[in-house]
Design a protein around this motif. Structure first.
Motif, PDB file in Angstrom:
ATOM      1  N   ILE A 139       0.853  -1.187   0.000  1.00  0.00           N
ATOM      2  CA  ILE A 139       0.000   0.000   0.000  1.00  0.00           C
ATOM      3  C   ILE A 139       0.890   1.239   0.000  1.00  0.00           C
ATOM      4  O   ILE A 139       1.874   1.318   0.729  1.00  0.00           O
ATOM      5  CB  ILE A 139      -0.934   0.005   1.224  1.00  0.00           C
ATOM      6  CG1 ILE A 139      -1.864  -1.203   1.147  1.00  0.00           C
ATOM      7  CG2 ILE A 139      -1.720   1.293   1.312  1.00  0.00           C
ATOM      8  CD1 ILE A 139      -2.721  -1.389   2.359  1.00  0.00           C
ATOM      9  N   TYR A 179     -19.287  -0.348  -3.405  1.00  0.00           N
ATOM     10  CA  TYR A 179     -18.334  -1.437  -3.548  1.00  0.00           C
ATOM     11  C   TYR A 179     -19.025  -2.778  -3.300  1.00  0.00           C
ATOM     12  O   TYR A 179     -20.142  -2.830  -2.787  1.00  0.00           O
ATOM     13  CB  TYR A 179     -17.142  -1.248  -2.594  1.00  0.00           C
ATOM     14  CG  TYR A 179     -17.499  -1.374  -1.130  1.00  0.00           C
ATOM     15  CD1 TYR A 179     -17.302  -2.577  -0.457  1.00  0.00           C
ATOM     16  CD2 TYR A 179     -18.025  -0.313  -0.418  1.00  0.00           C
ATOM     17  CE1 TYR A 179     -17.625  -2.697   0.885  1.00  0.00           C
ATOM     18  CE2 TYR A 179     -18.347  -0.425   0.910  1.00  0.00           C
ATOM     19  CZ  TYR A 179     -18.139  -1.619   1.565  1.00  0.00           C
ATOM     20  OH  TYR A 179     -18.472  -1.746   2.875  1.00  0.00           O
ATOM     21  N   TYR A 210      -6.006   4.856  -3.093  1.00  0.00           N
ATOM     22  CA  TYR A 210      -4.625   4.404  -3.247  1.00  0.00           C
ATOM     23  C   TYR A 210      -4.533   3.665  -4.580  1.00  0.00           C
ATOM     24  O   TYR A 210      -5.561   3.358  -5.191  1.00  0.00           O
ATOM     25  CB  TYR A 210      -4.230   3.481  -2.098  1.00  0.00           C
ATOM     26  CG  TYR A 210      -4.163   4.182  -0.764  1.00  0.00           C
ATOM     27  CD1 TYR A 210      -2.953   4.606  -0.248  1.00  0.00           C
ATOM     28  CD2 TYR A 210      -5.316   4.423  -0.016  1.00  0.00           C
ATOM     29  CE1 TYR A 210      -2.886   5.257   0.983  1.00  0.00           C
ATOM     30  CE2 TYR A 210      -5.257   5.070   1.205  1.00  0.00           C
ATOM     31  CZ  TYR A 210      -4.039   5.486   1.701  1.00  0.00           C
ATOM     32  OH  TYR A 210      -3.969   6.132   2.901  1.00  0.00           O
ATOM     33  N   TRP A 243      -5.993   0.102  -3.721  1.00  0.00           N
ATOM     34  CA  TRP A 243      -6.969  -0.026  -2.638  1.00  0.00           C
ATOM     35  C   TRP A 243      -7.780   1.247  -2.480  1.00  0.00           C
ATOM     36  O   TRP A 243      -7.342   2.325  -2.841  1.00  0.00           O
ATOM     37  CB  TRP A 243      -6.245  -0.298  -1.319  1.00  0.00           C
ATOM     38  CG  TRP A 243      -5.507  -1.583  -1.318  1.00  0.00           C
ATOM     39  CD1 TRP A 243      -4.224  -1.789  -1.763  1.00  0.00           C
ATOM     40  CD2 TRP A 243      -5.982  -2.837  -0.887  1.00  0.00           C
ATOM     41  NE1 TRP A 243      -3.891  -3.100  -1.619  1.00  0.00           N
ATOM     42  CE2 TRP A 243      -4.947  -3.777  -1.092  1.00  0.00           C
ATOM     43  CE3 TRP A 243      -7.186  -3.281  -0.352  1.00  0.00           C
ATOM     44  CZ2 TRP A 243      -5.088  -5.117  -0.770  1.00  0.00           C
ATOM     45  CZ3 TRP A 243      -7.311  -4.619  -0.027  1.00  0.00           C
ATOM     46  CH2 TRP A 243      -6.282  -5.522  -0.230  1.00  0.00           C
ATOM     47  N   ARG A 248      -9.650   3.115   0.816  1.00  0.00           N
ATOM     48  CA  ARG A 248      -9.781   3.073   2.273  1.00  0.00           C
ATOM     49  C   ARG A 248     -11.032   3.830   2.669  1.00  0.00           C
ATOM     50  O   ARG A 248     -11.201   5.003   2.323  1.00  0.00           O
ATOM     51  CB  ARG A 248      -8.557   3.699   2.926  1.00  0.00           C
ATOM     52  CG  ARG A 248      -8.606   3.687   4.426  1.00  0.00           C
ATOM     53  CD  ARG A 248      -7.340   4.314   4.982  1.00  0.00           C
ATOM     54  NE  ARG A 248      -7.390   4.336   6.435  1.00  0.00           N
ATOM     55  CZ  ARG A 248      -6.786   5.238   7.171  1.00  0.00           C
ATOM     56  NH1 ARG A 248      -6.077   6.191   6.600  1.00  0.00           N
ATOM     57  NH2 ARG A 248      -6.886   5.192   8.474  1.00  0.00           N
ATOM     58  N   TRP A 296     -10.424  -1.573   4.244  1.00  0.00           N
ATOM     59  CA  TRP A 296      -9.642  -1.519   3.008  1.00  0.00           C
ATOM     60  C   TRP A 296     -10.329  -2.399   1.979  1.00  0.00           C
ATOM     61  O   TRP A 296     -10.579  -3.579   2.234  1.00  0.00           O
ATOM     62  CB  TRP A 296      -8.223  -2.004   3.262  1.00  0.00           C
ATOM     63  CG  TRP A 296      -7.426  -1.061   4.102  1.00  0.00           C
ATOM     64  CD1 TRP A 296      -7.351  -1.060   5.468  1.00  0.00           C
ATOM     65  CD2 TRP A 296      -6.618   0.010   3.658  1.00  0.00           C
ATOM     66  NE1 TRP A 296      -6.533  -0.041   5.896  1.00  0.00           N
ATOM     67  CE2 TRP A 296      -6.059   0.627   4.801  1.00  0.00           C
ATOM     68  CE3 TRP A 296      -6.297   0.515   2.401  1.00  0.00           C
ATOM     69  CZ2 TRP A 296      -5.212   1.716   4.723  1.00  0.00           C
ATOM     70  CZ3 TRP A 296      -5.436   1.601   2.330  1.00  0.00           C
ATOM     71  CH2 TRP A 296      -4.911   2.191   3.477  1.00  0.00           C
ATOM     72  N   VAL A 297     -10.650  -1.830   0.828  1.00  0.00           N
ATOM     73  CA  VAL A 297     -11.350  -2.548  -0.238  1.00  0.00           C
ATOM     74  C   VAL A 297     -10.451  -2.563  -1.474  1.00  0.00           C
ATOM     75  O   VAL A 297      -9.981  -1.495  -1.896  1.00  0.00           O
ATOM     76  CB  VAL A 297     -12.697  -1.864  -0.576  1.00  0.00           C
ATOM     77  CG1 VAL A 297     -13.434  -2.619  -1.664  1.00  0.00           C
ATOM     78  CG2 VAL A 297     -13.559  -1.710   0.670  1.00  0.00           C
ATOM     79  N   PRO A 298     -10.216  -3.738  -2.071  1.00  0.00           N
ATOM     80  CA  PRO A 298      -9.430  -3.762  -3.312  1.00  0.00           C
ATOM     81  C   PRO A 298     -10.129  -2.941  -4.395  1.00  0.00           C
ATOM     82  O   PRO A 298     -11.364  -2.960  -4.508  1.00  0.00           O
ATOM     83  CB  PRO A 298      -9.389  -5.241  -3.696  1.00  0.00           C
ATOM     84  CG  PRO A 298      -9.760  -5.984  -2.458  1.00  0.00           C
ATOM     85  CD  PRO A 298     -10.627  -5.070  -1.654  1.00  0.00           C
ATOM     86  N   ARG A 299      -9.370  -2.202  -5.196  1.00  0.00           N
ATOM     87  CA  ARG A 299      -9.964  -1.316  -6.216  1.00  0.00           C
ATOM     88  C   ARG A 299     -10.867  -2.059  -7.182  1.00  0.00           C
ATOM     89  O   ARG A 299     -11.845  -1.508  -7.674  1.00  0.00           O
ATOM     90  CB  ARG A 299      -8.868  -0.581  -6.999  1.00  0.00           C
ATOM     91  CG  ARG A 299      -8.048   0.365  -6.181  1.00  0.00           C
ATOM     92  CD  ARG A 299      -8.399   1.817  -6.226  1.00  0.00           C
ATOM     93  NE  ARG A 299      -8.843   2.392  -7.443  1.00  0.00           N
ATOM     94  CZ  ARG A 299      -8.156   3.230  -8.196  1.00  0.00           C
ATOM     95  NH1 ARG A 299      -6.929   3.552  -7.874  1.00  0.00           N
ATOM     96  NH2 ARG A 299      -8.676   3.751  -9.261  1.00  0.00           N
TER      97      ARG A 299
END
Length: 62
Positions: free
Chosen positions: A2, A17, A35, A38, A40, A50-53
């Protein structure tokens, strides 16, 4: 890994999401930080999710 700092941050953000591959999208309102890989989601108590893009559908500023 990250990144140390987000490349964008929204104090009054809205993010949609997916919690899993077969789930409906979830709406989140609050602080959203972007990010490279990710997203946030920070609630008022300071707890981060935290979520993956690839699981994020949309992010907007309110």
């Amino acid at each position: 890994m990250i990144d140390a700092e987000p490349f964008a941050s929204f104090d009054n953000g809205v993010a949609w999401y997916y919690e899993s591959d077969d789930a409906d999208s979830v709406r989140y309102e609050g602080t959203v930080e972007l990010y490279s890989g990710w997203v946030r989601l920070v609630d008022p108590l300071g707890i981060s999710t935290w979520v993956p893009r690839e699981r994020v559908e949309q992010v907007h500023e309110r």
